[in-house]
Design a protein around this motif. Sequence first.
Motif, PDB file in Angstrom:
ATOM      1  N   ILE A  74      25.298 -24.642  -6.794  1.00 38.34           N
ATOM      2  CA  ILE A  74      26.507 -25.179  -6.338  1.00 38.34           C
ATOM      3  C   ILE A  74      27.341 -26.130  -7.251  1.00 38.34           C
ATOM      4  CG2 ILE A  74      27.890 -26.644  -4.483  1.00 38.34           C
ATOM      5  CD1 ILE A  74      26.273 -24.776  -2.681  1.00 38.34           C
ATOM      6  N   ALA A  75      26.138 -27.173  -7.735  1.00 36.37           N
ATOM      7  CA  ALA A  75      26.753 -28.169  -8.824  1.00 36.37           C
ATOM      8  C   ALA A  75      27.035 -27.427 -10.032  1.00 36.37           C
ATOM      9  CB  ALA A  75      25.478 -29.110  -8.864  1.00 36.37           C
ATOM     10  N   LEU A  76      26.533 -26.448 -10.546  1.00 36.55           N
ATOM     11  CA  LEU A  76      26.756 -25.841 -11.781  1.00 36.55           C
ATOM     12  C   LEU A  76      27.712 -24.924 -11.813  1.00 36.55           C
ATOM     13  CD1 LEU A  76      23.288 -24.962 -13.084  1.00 36.55           C
ATOM     14  CD2 LEU A  76      24.778 -26.985 -13.990  1.00 36.55           C
ATOM     15  N   ILE A  77      28.479 -24.462 -10.614  1.00 35.57           N
ATOM     16  CA  ILE A  77      29.575 -23.538 -10.511  1.00 35.57           C
ATOM     17  C   ILE A  77      30.741 -24.183 -11.363  1.00 35.57           C
ATOM     18  CG2 ILE A  77      31.075 -22.514  -8.999  1.00 35.57           C
ATOM     19  CD1 ILE A  77      28.829 -21.787  -7.252  1.00 35.57           C
ATOM     20  N   PRO A  78      31.497 -25.241 -11.348  1.00 34.61           N
ATOM     21  CA  PRO A  78      32.711 -25.614 -11.900  1.00 34.61           C
ATOM     22  C   PRO A  78      32.713 -25.736 -13.419  1.00 34.61           C
ATOM     23  CG  PRO A  78      31.977 -27.322 -10.173  1.00 34.61           C
ATOM     24  CD  PRO A  78      30.833 -26.514 -10.324  1.00 34.61           C
ATOM     25  N   GLU A  79      31.755 -26.387 -13.835  1.00 33.65           N
ATOM     26  CA  GLU A  79      31.560 -26.774 -15.389  1.00 33.65           C
ATOM     27  C   GLU A  79      30.623 -25.951 -16.221  1.00 33.65           C
ATOM     28  OE1 GLU A  79      31.032 -30.725 -15.543  1.00 33.65           O
ATOM     29  OE2 GLU A  79      32.237 -31.272 -14.017  1.00 33.65           O
ATOM     30  N   ARG A  80      29.411 -25.528 -15.802  1.00 32.94           N
ATOM     31  CA  ARG A  80      28.494 -24.967 -16.625  1.00 32.94           C
ATOM     32  C   ARG A  80      28.047 -23.703 -16.385  1.00 32.94           C
ATOM     33  NH1 ARG A  80      28.462 -28.886 -20.283  1.00 32.94           N
ATOM     34  NH2 ARG A  80      28.407 -31.047 -19.734  1.00 32.94           N
ATOM     35  N   LYS A  81      29.265 -22.796 -16.942  1.00 32.66           N
ATOM     36  CA  LYS A  81      28.888 -21.273 -16.772  1.00 32.66           C
ATOM     37  C   LYS A  81      27.618 -20.789 -17.138  1.00 32.66           C
ATOM     38  CE  LYS A  81      32.801 -21.063 -14.415  1.00 32.66           C
ATOM     39  NZ  LYS A  81      32.885 -21.178 -12.997  1.00 32.66           N
ATOM     40  N   VAL A  82      27.325 -21.185 -18.379  1.00 36.61           N
ATOM     41  CA  VAL A  82      26.244 -20.609 -19.306  1.00 36.61           C
ATOM     42  C   VAL A  82      25.043 -21.118 -18.806  1.00 36.61           C
ATOM     43  CG1 VAL A  82      25.002 -20.672 -21.653  1.00 36.61           C
ATOM     44  CG2 VAL A  82      27.459 -20.524 -21.545  1.00 36.61           C
ATOM     45  N   SER A  83      24.923 -22.183 -18.379  1.00 38.50           N
ATOM     46  CA  SER A  83      23.990 -22.829 -17.533  1.00 38.50           C
ATOM     47  C   SER A  83      23.407 -22.115 -16.199  1.00 38.50           C
ATOM     48  CB  SER A  83      23.806 -24.389 -17.271  1.00 38.50           C
ATOM     49  OG  SER A  83      24.063 -25.215 -18.391  1.00 38.50           O
ATOM     50  N   LEU A  84      24.490 -21.801 -15.449  1.00 36.20           N
ATOM     51  CA  LEU A  84      24.195 -20.852 -14.578  1.00 36.20           C
ATOM     52  C   LEU A  84      23.906 -19.452 -14.573  1.00 36.20           C
ATOM     53  CD1 LEU A  84      25.333 -21.322 -11.555  1.00 36.20           C
ATOM     54  CD2 LEU A  84      27.256 -20.284 -12.001  1.00 36.20           C
ATOM     55  N   VAL A  85      24.292 -18.952 -15.695  1.00 38.65           N
ATOM     56  CA  VAL A  85      23.838 -17.754 -16.103  1.00 38.65           C
ATOM     57  C   VAL A  85      22.100 -17.808 -16.179  1.00 38.65           C
ATOM     58  CG1 VAL A  85      23.532 -15.806 -17.850  1.00 38.65           C
ATOM     59  CG2 VAL A  85      25.948 -16.574 -17.065  1.00 38.65           C
ATOM     60  N   PHE A 140      19.063 -27.833 -22.792  1.00 40.02           N
ATOM     61  CA  PHE A 140      19.738 -27.261 -23.863  1.00 40.02           C
ATOM     62  C   PHE A 140      21.161 -26.768 -23.751  1.00 40.02           C
ATOM     63  CE2 PHE A 140      15.287 -26.561 -25.595  1.00 40.02           C
ATOM     64  CZ  PHE A 140      14.986 -27.657 -26.050  1.00 40.02           C
ATOM     65  N   THR A 141      21.528 -26.428 -22.749  1.00 39.05           N
ATOM     66  CA  THR A 141      22.860 -26.077 -22.353  1.00 39.05           C
ATOM     67  C   THR A 141      23.629 -27.330 -21.656  1.00 39.05           C
ATOM     68  OG1 THR A 141      22.467 -25.203 -20.174  1.00 39.05           O
ATOM     69  CG2 THR A 141      22.279 -23.671 -22.040  1.00 39.05           C
ATOM     70  N   HIS A 142      23.212 -28.538 -21.860  1.00 38.82           N
ATOM     71  CA  HIS A 142      23.858 -29.504 -21.408  1.00 38.82           C
ATOM     72  C   HIS A 142      24.159 -29.747 -20.103  1.00 38.82           C
ATOM     73  CE1 HIS A 142      24.399 -30.357 -25.667  1.00 38.82           C
ATOM     74  NE2 HIS A 142      25.126 -29.040 -26.101  1.00 38.82           N
ATOM     75  N   ALA A 143      23.176 -29.210 -19.290  1.00 39.49           N
ATOM     76  CA  ALA A 143      23.354 -29.350 -17.875  1.00 39.49           C
ATOM     77  C   ALA A 143      22.160 -30.253 -17.253  1.00 39.49           C
ATOM     78  CB  ALA A 143      23.400 -28.120 -17.198  1.00 39.49           C
ATOM     79  N   GLY A 144      21.485 -30.883 -18.148  1.00 38.61           N
ATOM     80  CA  GLY A 144      20.422 -31.858 -17.683  1.00 38.61           C
ATOM     81  C   GLY A 144      20.660 -32.695 -16.616  1.00 38.61           C
ATOM     82  N   ILE A 145      22.232 -33.445 -16.949  1.00 35.91           N
ATOM     83  CA  ILE A 145      22.426 -34.547 -16.051  1.00 35.91           C
ATOM     84  C   ILE A 145      22.492 -33.952 -14.448  1.00 35.91           C
ATOM     85  CG2 ILE A 145      24.865 -34.269 -16.474  1.00 35.91           C
ATOM     86  CD1 ILE A 145      23.017 -37.530 -15.808  1.00 35.91           C
ATOM     87  N   HIS A 146      22.972 -32.623 -14.521  1.00 37.10           N
ATOM     88  CA  HIS A 146      23.208 -31.989 -13.274  1.00 37.10           C
ATOM     89  C   HIS A 146      21.774 -31.625 -12.666  1.00 37.10           C
ATOM     90  CE1 HIS A 146      27.420 -30.980 -13.416  1.00 37.10           C
ATOM     91  NE2 HIS A 146      27.279 -30.876 -14.915  1.00 37.10           N
ATOM     92  N   LEU A 147      20.860 -31.291 -13.462  1.00 34.96           N
ATOM     93  CA  LEU A 147      19.450 -31.105 -12.957  1.00 34.96           C
ATOM     94  C   LEU A 147      19.016 -32.446 -12.422  1.00 34.96           C
ATOM     95  CD1 LEU A 147      16.970 -29.160 -12.476  1.00 34.96           C
ATOM     96  CD2 LEU A 147      16.454 -30.013 -15.080  1.00 34.96           C
ATOM     97  N   LEU A 148      19.215 -33.608 -13.113  1.00 38.31           N
ATOM     98  CA  LEU A 148      18.462 -34.869 -12.720  1.00 38.31           C
ATOM     99  C   LEU A 148      19.119 -35.223 -11.471  1.00 38.31           C
ATOM    100  CD1 LEU A 148      18.111 -36.498 -16.084  1.00 38.31           C
ATOM    101  CD2 LEU A 148      16.358 -35.410 -14.534  1.00 38.31           C
ATOM    102  N   ILE A 149      20.581 -34.978 -11.401  1.00 35.71           N
ATOM    103  CA  ILE A 149      21.351 -35.576 -10.201  1.00 35.71           C
ATOM    104  C   ILE A 149      20.919 -34.651  -8.790  1.00 35.71           C
ATOM    105  CG2 ILE A 149      23.549 -35.481  -8.968  1.00 35.71           C
ATOM    106  CD1 ILE A 149      24.364 -36.734 -11.551  1.00 35.71           C
ATOM    107  N   THR A 150      20.670 -33.306  -9.065  1.00 35.81           N
ATOM    108  CA  THR A 150      20.325 -32.566  -8.156  1.00 35.81           C
ATOM    109  C   THR A 150      18.861 -32.928  -7.572  1.00 35.81           C
ATOM    110  OG1 THR A 150      21.582 -30.696  -9.029  1.00 35.81           O
ATOM    111  CG2 THR A 150      20.079 -30.181  -7.288  1.00 35.81           C
ATOM    112  N   LEU A 151      18.092 -33.112  -8.542  1.00 40.93           N
ATOM    113  CA  LEU A 151      16.611 -33.298  -8.050  1.00 40.93           C
ATOM    114  C   LEU A 151      16.483 -34.792  -7.356  1.00 40.93           C
ATOM    115  CD1 LEU A 151      14.421 -32.247 -11.259  1.00 40.93           C
ATOM    116  CD2 LEU A 151      14.785 -31.211  -8.823  1.00 40.93           C
ATOM    117  N   ALA A 152      17.205 -35.641  -7.955  1.00 39.12           N
ATOM    118  CA  ALA A 152      17.301 -36.971  -7.265  1.00 39.12           C
ATOM    119  C   ALA A 152      18.158 -37.008  -5.791  1.00 39.12           C
ATOM    120  CB  ALA A 152      18.266 -37.973  -8.022  1.00 39.12           C
TER     121      ALA A 152
END
Length: 189
Positions: A80-91, A142-154
């Motif tokens: 859900i966090a990746l849907i609006p901004e990171r389409k490649v990371s979502l794939v 590598f697809t610049h979604a690391g901050i989304h991953l860290l916030i989601t894990l936190a």
Amino acid sequence: MASYGPVQRPSATSADPPSETQPYESKESSNLEKYQPYFFQITCPFSIPSTPESAAARIIRNLGKFGLYYAEFVWIVLFIALIPERKVSLVYLVAMKEVTILYLLLLRAVANTVLFRWLFVFDTKPIVLPLLAIGTSFALIFTHAGIHLLITLAATLPIVLAHSVLWIAEDYGLNEEITQESVPLICTV
């Protein structure tokens, strides 16, 4: 003439009518003994552990039991966090989840075959699943979604940890004996 349906036969023992010598109170007390009072048992499947050792045991037991659900919860929040901004990371995230599902299905489908036992002498789950999680993490970084991953894990790991520490019900049922940790509220009416 033949009769259809149930036939009532006279019983072998006949009930004697109550005699007048018996007091009225004895009839009333026998009726009261027949009807037990109702009681309600309200239990809560959450409890704070009494010692750090019991907390660690709960965490280990609940991670083993609910690990798939915890991973799915984290994955859904990240999705859900990746849907609006990171389409490649979502794939990449969806592709890695599909690879993981196919691996687990393969393990279940061919676990008892001779070829599988010959190729894999030991259990590969503790090796492959963390490698897939690390690969997914690197793909997201590598697809610049690391901050989304860290916030989601936190945000999700404290919820998962709190649930695994507080959840006490194992095969929860009404007729089971109550353990020392889960003392229910019992209200008698």
